[in-house]
Write a protein that holds these residues in place. Structure first.
Motif, PDB file in Angstrom:
ATOM      1  N   SER A  53       0.828  -1.210   0.000  1.00 38.74           N
ATOM      2  CA  SER A  53       0.000   0.000   0.000  1.00 38.74           C
ATOM      3  C   SER A  53       0.860   1.257   0.000  1.00 38.74           C
ATOM      4  CB  SER A  53      -0.933   0.000   1.223  1.00 38.74           C
ATOM      5  OG  SER A  53      -1.811  -1.097   1.198  1.00 38.74           O
ATOM      6  N   SER A  54       1.974   1.218   0.712  1.00 39.94           N
ATOM      7  CA  SER A  54       2.889   2.363   0.741  1.00 39.94           C
ATOM      8  C   SER A  54       3.468   2.635  -0.642  1.00 39.94           C
ATOM      9  CB  SER A  54       4.027   2.107   1.739  1.00 39.94           C
ATOM     10  OG  SER A  54       3.538   1.950   3.055  1.00 39.94           O
ATOM     11  N   TRP A  55       3.884   1.574  -1.331  1.00 39.58           N
ATOM     12  CA  TRP A  55       4.439   1.728  -2.678  1.00 39.58           C
ATOM     13  C   TRP A  55       3.373   2.206  -3.665  1.00 39.58           C
ATOM     14  CZ3 TRP A  55       9.491   1.491  -4.041  1.00 39.58           C
ATOM     15  CH2 TRP A  55      10.383   0.937  -3.131  1.00 39.58           C
ATOM     16  N   VAL A  56       2.175   1.641  -3.567  1.00 44.74           N
ATOM     17  CA  VAL A  56       1.084   2.051  -4.465  1.00 44.74           C
ATOM     18  C   VAL A  56       0.698   3.502  -4.207  1.00 44.74           C
ATOM     19  CG1 VAL A  56      -1.339   1.667  -5.073  1.00 44.74           C
ATOM     20  CG2 VAL A  56       0.194  -0.287  -4.769  1.00 44.74           C
ATOM     21  N   GLY A  57       0.629   3.890  -2.929  1.00 45.57           N
ATOM     22  CA  GLY A  57       0.306   5.274  -2.581  1.00 45.57           C
ATOM     23  C   GLY A  57       1.333   6.248  -3.123  1.00 45.57           C
ATOM     24  N   GLY A  58       2.623   5.895  -2.995  1.00 48.58           N
ATOM     25  CA  GLY A  58       3.681   6.742  -3.544  1.00 48.58           C
ATOM     26  C   GLY A  58       3.594   6.852  -5.057  1.00 48.58           C
ATOM     27  N   PHE A  59       3.255   5.741  -5.713  1.00 46.33           N
ATOM     28  CA  PHE A  59       3.125   5.734  -7.170  1.00 46.33           C
ATOM     29  C   PHE A  59       1.972   6.632  -7.633  1.00 46.33           C
ATOM     30  CE2 PHE A  59       1.286   3.957 -11.076  1.00 46.33           C
ATOM     31  CZ  PHE A  59       2.389   3.981 -11.916  1.00 46.33           C
ATOM     32  N   MET A  60       0.819   6.528  -6.962  1.00 42.70           N
ATOM     33  CA  MET A  60      -0.347   7.326  -7.336  1.00 42.70           C
ATOM     34  C   MET A  60      -0.071   8.819  -7.159  1.00 42.70           C
ATOM     35  SD  MET A  60      -2.456   5.142  -8.436  1.00 42.70           S
ATOM     36  CE  MET A  60      -3.925   6.161  -8.600  1.00 42.70           C
ATOM     37  N   HIS A  61       0.577   9.176  -6.056  1.00 42.29           N
ATOM     38  CA  HIS A  61       0.918  10.580  -5.820  1.00 42.29           C
ATOM     39  C   HIS A  61       1.870  11.093  -6.900  1.00 42.29           C
ATOM     40  CE1 HIS A  61       2.545  14.215  -4.003  1.00 42.29           C
ATOM     41  NE2 HIS A  61       3.743  13.687  -4.096  1.00 42.29           N
TER      42      HIS A  61
END
Length: 304
Positions: A145-153
């Motif tokens: 989730s941390s990696w996906v959140g960083g990617f989306m931002h």
């Protein structure tokens, strides 16, 4: 990345235009970058190779160190190389790629720091339920989730920037490509885009900061019922994390939660969260953690 831009490359003005100062910076930042890679890589290898460091806290620490290496590698090598050349150019595609990388790894690190705070909160406030709440599957999902959140931002910030037309000038008053310097070079009104950028970064930063503060308030409240020895042990495990949070969140908040007005000031502050904090993280976590130091000594004796 196709847009109406006629600019094919940008010129990075860097930290200084003085040749003597640039040579000093070259040696200094090369040393800093070597410490970042060596220190964080040592933590990654130590956690992976040690059977004792298999708790969620070290699982997250391993990924934090890996992100620190990636984060610094997006900006530091280019900055170091530019100290030795007169024309500090970067292609349009390279600039956008650097912008994406900076925001991707920075935002991922913010989310990992939040996850680490949650982990400490559960460990201290609900020690009897810790192993059932923080399973390997839960930790893996949090990390993903941390990696996906960083990617989306990062995708949001990058797409907003690439839609802008750049027709000159092409000089960026910074040592890497970031949103605010690029907004000032766009050949159109960037007021709305600037607000969206600040709102996006500000929302993430403030939300994560509130979660972090809440986690430590809960921890402090729960410590009132524990013995003095228990308080000391709990606070010692949180001390390193709090230090890293302050070092990383302080400069990031200063840069991204407000519209940029002074780029020279911004790039000086940016050195803290792109170079200084990733360099200090291994020292902070190893100097205050006996388990990590013990595992490193065993790893060293095994290799020797």
């Amino acid at each position: 990345m196709e847009n109406a831009s006629s600019v094919k490359e940008f010129i990075l003005l860097g930290l200084s235009d003085n040749q003597g100062v640039q040579k000093i910076y070259f040696v200094m930042f090369l040393l800093f970058y070597m410490i970042i890679v060596a220190g964080n890589l040592l933590i990654v290898i130590t956690v992976i190779s040690s059977q004792r460091l298999n708790s969620p806290m070290y699982f997250f620490l391993c990924y934090l160190s890996f992100v620190d290496i990636c984060y610094s590698s997006v900006t530091a090598p280019k900055m170091i190389a530019d100290f030795l050349v007169e024309n500090k150019t970067i292609s349009f595609v390279g600039c956008i790629a650097q912008l994406f990388g900076v925001h991707f790894f920075a935002c991922t690190e913010i989310f990992i720091l939040v996850v680490m705070a949650y982990d400490r909160c559960i460990a201290i406030c609900k020690p009897l339920h810790y192993t059932t709440l923080m399973t390997r599957r839960v930790c893996t999902r949090m990390m993903i989730s941390s990696w996906v959140g960083g990617f989306m931002h990062s995708i949001a910030q990058t797409l907003l920037t690439t839609q802008l037309p750049f027709c000159g000038p092409n000089k960026i008053d910074h040592y890497f490509c970031d949103v605010h310097p690029l907004l000032q070079l766009a050949c159109t009104d960037t007021y709305v885009v600037g607000l969206i950028v600040v709102a996006n970064s500000g929302m993430i930063t403030l939300t994560c900061f509130v979660i972090l503060v809440t986690s430590y308030v809960v921890i402090l409240v729960s410590l009132r019922s524990q013995t003095s020895e228990g308080r000391y042990k709990a606070l010692s495990t949180c001390g390193s994390h709090i230090t890293v949070v302050i070092l990383f969140f302080g400069p990031c908040t200063f840069i991204y939660i407000r519209p940029s007005s002074n780029l020279s000031e911004d790039k000086s502050v940016a050195v803290f969260y792109t170079v200084i904090t990733p360099m200090l993280n291994p020292l902070i976590y190893t100097l205050r953690n006996e388990e990590v130091k013990s595992a490193m000594r065993k790893l060293w004796r095994r290799k020797v």
